[in-house]
Design an enzyme around this catalytic site. Structure first.
Site, mmCIF file in Angstrom:
data_model
loop_
_atom_site.group_PDB
_atom_site.id
_atom_site.type_symbol
_atom_site.label_atom_id
_atom_site.label_comp_id
_atom_site.label_asym_id
_atom_site.label_seq_id
_atom_site.Cartn_x
_atom_site.Cartn_y
_atom_site.Cartn_z
ATOM 1 N N VAL A 126 45.010 48.232 35.163
ATOM 2 C CA VAL A 126 43.851 49.269 34.190
ATOM 3 C C VAL A 126 42.695 48.811 34.361
ATOM 4 O O VAL A 126 41.432 49.523 34.460
ATOM 5 C CB VAL A 126 44.323 49.688 32.780
ATOM 6 C CG1 VAL A 126 43.435 50.586 32.244
ATOM 7 C CG2 VAL A 126 45.678 50.487 32.999
ATOM 8 N N ARG A 150 42.585 34.522 36.881
ATOM 9 C CA ARG A 150 42.602 33.926 38.446
ATOM 10 C C ARG A 150 41.252 34.099 39.295
ATOM 11 O O ARG A 150 40.945 35.361 39.565
ATOM 12 C CB ARG A 150 43.925 34.731 38.950
ATOM 13 C CG ARG A 150 45.008 34.639 38.489
ATOM 14 C CD ARG A 150 46.325 35.285 38.775
ATOM 15 N NE ARG A 150 45.919 36.756 38.398
ATOM 16 C CZ ARG A 150 46.749 37.729 38.751
ATOM 17 N NH1 ARG A 150 47.920 37.296 39.509
ATOM 18 N NH2 ARG A 150 46.620 38.944 37.978
ATOM 19 N N ASP A 168 40.845 31.897 30.693
ATOM 20 C CA ASP A 168 42.233 32.162 29.917
ATOM 21 C C ASP A 168 41.840 32.543 28.576
ATOM 22 O O ASP A 168 41.560 31.958 27.680
ATOM 23 C CB ASP A 168 42.945 30.937 30.114
ATOM 24 C CG ASP A 168 44.642 31.114 29.647
ATOM 25 O OD1 ASP A 168 44.716 32.257 29.062
ATOM 26 O OD2 ASP A 168 45.402 30.369 29.708
ATOM 27 N N TYR A 183 54.109 41.798 20.605
ATOM 28 C CA TYR A 183 53.276 42.832 21.452
ATOM 29 C C TYR A 183 52.701 44.120 20.646
ATOM 30 O O TYR A 183 51.791 44.298 20.454
ATOM 31 C CB TYR A 183 53.827 43.065 22.733
ATOM 32 C CG TYR A 183 53.088 43.794 23.555
ATOM 33 C CD1 TYR A 183 51.753 43.573 24.051
ATOM 34 C CD2 TYR A 183 53.588 44.964 23.858
ATOM 35 C CE1 TYR A 183 51.183 44.568 25.145
ATOM 36 C CE2 TYR A 183 52.994 46.070 24.489
ATOM 37 C CZ TYR A 183 51.842 45.517 25.051
ATOM 38 O OH TYR A 183 51.033 46.642 26.001
#
Length: 271
Positions: free
Chosen positions: A21, A42, A67, A158
């Site tokens: 997304v 990354r 990160d 979560y």
């Protein structure tokens, strides 16, 4: 969908932009003429996404490998974009890579989820919304999940973090709605992303990561829902599937909704 995005510009910052997304948001915002800051862990993958966007849309790009679990992540990002007029913030990081019981996972994993999904978006919004208000124009999209509508098994931290995101977006909208800054919490249902494909492949639900998970809707559909409803906050549901689920859960009491969610997830897991 992308017409009129220039009023928010000239720069958009997308956290979680390397795939799924987030990458779809970056593509759409660049198609609307905004320069894009792409943020994920990354660097190599970010550079590839940035190069493709720059070639297709002739906008400026900045790829930042950060990160978001790290304590200084927000500070690092804000220093990197100092001097850029960021008028559009999309916070799309924070998928759950584990989907396992709370006590079977580490406390470090839960703490990382809270840092990435709660602490960092609060820090970024506090810093970036102020100049938006001063300019009288801006947009903030906090990407949430149906997991935040009610608690369920295997996504304790979560789901709680996504409930935070939803309420945070609603509250921020309530304060900024008359300032020229549009705020929405975008609630996703089952969405086709690399993270979901990896998870379902590991669980044996699909036979290859090239396969679209059953019932998963395209990432581009979620982005379209957001961009078509930037002024219709505070909460936007990304498609009919999640809209229906939200309506069903809202029709139940909290206890009944939690029991329903637990039963549904356990049935899906074959328990």
């Amino acid at each position: 969908m992308t017409a009129g995005l220039g009023k928010y510009g000239p720069w958009a910052l997308i956290a979680g932009a390397s795939d799924g997304v987030g990458a779809a948001f970056a593509e759409a915002l660049a198609a609307g003429g905004l320069n894009v800051v792409l943020v994920a862990r990354r660097q190599r993958l970010l550079d590839e996404v940035a190069a493709g966007i720059a070639e297709r849309h002739r906008v400026q790009t900045l790829a930042l490998a950060v990160d978001l679990v790290e304590p200084e992540a927000a500070r690092t990002l804000l220093q990197a974009v100092e001097g850029l007029a960021v008028g559009f913030l999309v916070y799309c990081a924070g998928a759950d890579p584990d989907f396992k019981p709370f006590l079977d996972n580490t406390i470090t994993a839960a703490e990382a989820m809270v840092q990435r999904n709660c602490v960092v978006p609060v820090q970024l919004c506090h810093a970036l919304a102020q100049p938006m208000v001063q300019r009288g124009a801006g947009a903030i999209v906090i990407v949430g999940s149906g997991a935040g509508l009610v608690g369920g098994p295997n996504m304790v931290a979560y789901g709680a973090s996504k409930a935070f995101d939803m309420v945070f977006a609603e509250a921020l909208w309530s304060e900024l709605q008359h300032t020229g800054v549009d705020v929405i919490g975008l609630i996703l249902g089952k969405t086709d992303t690399p993270a979901l494909r990896r998870l379902e492949y590991e669980r044996g639900q699909i036979t290859s990561t090239d396969q679209v998970p059953a019932g998963a809707e395209p990432a581009e559909q979620a982005v379209a829902a957001a961009l078509d409803n930037l002024t219709n906050g505070p909460t936007v549901y990304a498609g009919d599937q999640i809209t229906g689920a939200a309506q069903l859960l809202a029709s139940l009491g909290r206890n009944e909704a939690a029991a329903f969610m637990a039963q549904a997830i356990n049935a899906a897991m074959g328990k």
